[in-house]
Structure formats: C-alpha cells, structure tokens
Design a protein around this motif. Structure first.
Motif, PDB file in Angstrom:
ATOM      1  N   MET A  47       0.822  -1.213   0.000  1.00 43.84           N
ATOM      2  CA  MET A  47       0.000   0.000   0.000  1.00 43.84           C
ATOM      3  C   MET A  47       0.855   1.261   0.000  1.00 43.84           C
ATOM      4  O   MET A  47       1.882   1.319   0.664  1.00 43.84           O
ATOM      5  N   THR A  98      -3.136   5.132  -1.600  1.00 50.83           N
ATOM      6  CA  THR A  98      -4.054   3.997  -1.517  1.00 50.83           C
ATOM      7  C   THR A  98      -4.783   4.015  -0.180  1.00 50.83           C
ATOM      8  O   THR A  98      -5.998   3.815  -0.121  1.00 50.83           O
ATOM      9  N   SER A 150      -7.360   6.689  -0.126  1.00 45.59           N
ATOM     10  CA  SER A 150      -8.500   6.279  -0.958  1.00 45.59           C
ATOM     11  C   SER A 150      -9.414   5.339  -0.184  1.00 45.59           C
ATOM     12  O   SER A 150     -10.638   5.444  -0.261  1.00 45.59           O
TER      13      SER A 150
END
Length: 189
Positions: free
Chosen positions: A134, A138, A141
């Motif tokens: 990650m 990410t 998000s």
C-alpha cells in the motif's frame, strides 16, 4: 500622513512574519525508507501456526500488546520484532530444547496484519485493514479520499521504528506499513 508612515514602517515586519510561515506538517523530518528485509511481527497481527502432527498446538493466535503469543505447552513466546520464519524457528527450538517434540516442524503465516489509521482531512478517518504494497494515496482512498480542505502534496506519518514512535513528512507515494498513523493536514490558503 503620520498614519501612512506608521503603516509603511510596520509593513516589513508583517512581511517577515509571512516569510517564516510554513504549512502544517512541513517542518517534520522526511519519512525514512521502510526497513529492508522481511516483515516484522507486532501487536495486533493475527497468525496461523501449524506444528506438524500436533493439532493441539496448531491454530490461530494473536500477537498481544507485549509482542507475545500464548502457546500450549510453551506459554508466552516472543513474536514481536521477528519475521514469520524466525518465529517458526524459535518455536521449533523451544519445543526441542524442552524435549516436547524431537524433530518439530513449525510453519507460521500472517492471517491478518495489524491495521493502519487515518486522521485529519480524510472523508472517513479511522482504522483500516492493511494490505501489503500500500501507498499513502491507496490508504487515503480506502478512507474515502481527501476532503476539500486537505493538503494533498504530503501527509504526516507516525511510525514506530525500533521502540520509538515519531512523526514524519511523507509524499503520497510513500509506502505504508502496518500500524502507521497517517495524518492529512488542513491546507492553508
């Protein structure tokens, strides 16, 4: 005329105050690269442990706050700071040293990583499950994305390195580790 001179005299002082202003979190040191090598276990990780031909020892275990797992026959075994391979070797050597199993075969795998956390200017702050590979973007998000007030160029990452936790400045492309706390700062206009 006197008022105008007073304002002109104060103008350089006002500008010098603006020159020393920095965006929130910008003063933080840069995030060091993730430590090389295999993943190190820590509190909150869930493990699947298998000891060949020993059903009573095989099963799911959680690393507790002290970095230990509680195993039948062995009691508390230190897991924090070890890789899964190192933990398997440690358990096997303890079983052999106590003469409980002559030639133990132990396998350890991570069932669930400890979570990462998001704070600040994200849509839904809170804990989220970690996934290997990650990035900060990410993670943001997963937390619903940036709010309209968010500073999007960099974030704060609180990470424990060794036994000390510290906050660092990181770009959104930085890698996230389990247990990281990502703080999205409010943008200054």
């Amino acid at each position: 005329m006197v008022l105008r001179r007073g304002l002109l005299a104060a103008f350089p002082a006002l500008l010098s105050g603006c020159a020393s202003w920095q965006a929130p979190g910008f003063h933080l040191p840069k995030l060091p690269p993730a430590p090389p090598g295999p993943y190190r276990l820590g509190p909150g990780d869930a493990l699947n442990l298998r000891v060949f031909d020993q059903a009573q020892m095989s099963g799911s275990y959680h690393v507790d706050d002290g970095g230990n797992i509680d195993l039948p026959l062995l009691g508390l075994v230190q897991a924090g700071g070890l890789s899964t391979d190192a933990l398997a070797k440690s358990i096997a050597s303890q079983l052999q040293a106590r003469q409980l199993i002559l030639h133990p075969s132990v396998a350890v795998e991570i069932a669930t990583y400890r979570p990462f956390y998001t704070l600040g200017e994200v849509t839904t702050p809170g804990p989220y499950p970690y996934r290997p590979g990650m990035t900060v973007l990410t993670a943001i998000s997963i937390a619903g994305g940036f709010t309209y007030r968010a500073e999007t160029a960099y974030v704060g990452v609180t990470r424990t390195i060794g036994s000390k936790a510290a906050q660092y400045r990181a770009p959104t492309t930085a890698m996230v580790l389990p247990g990281d706390v990502i703080t999205v700062f409010e943008r200054r206009f």
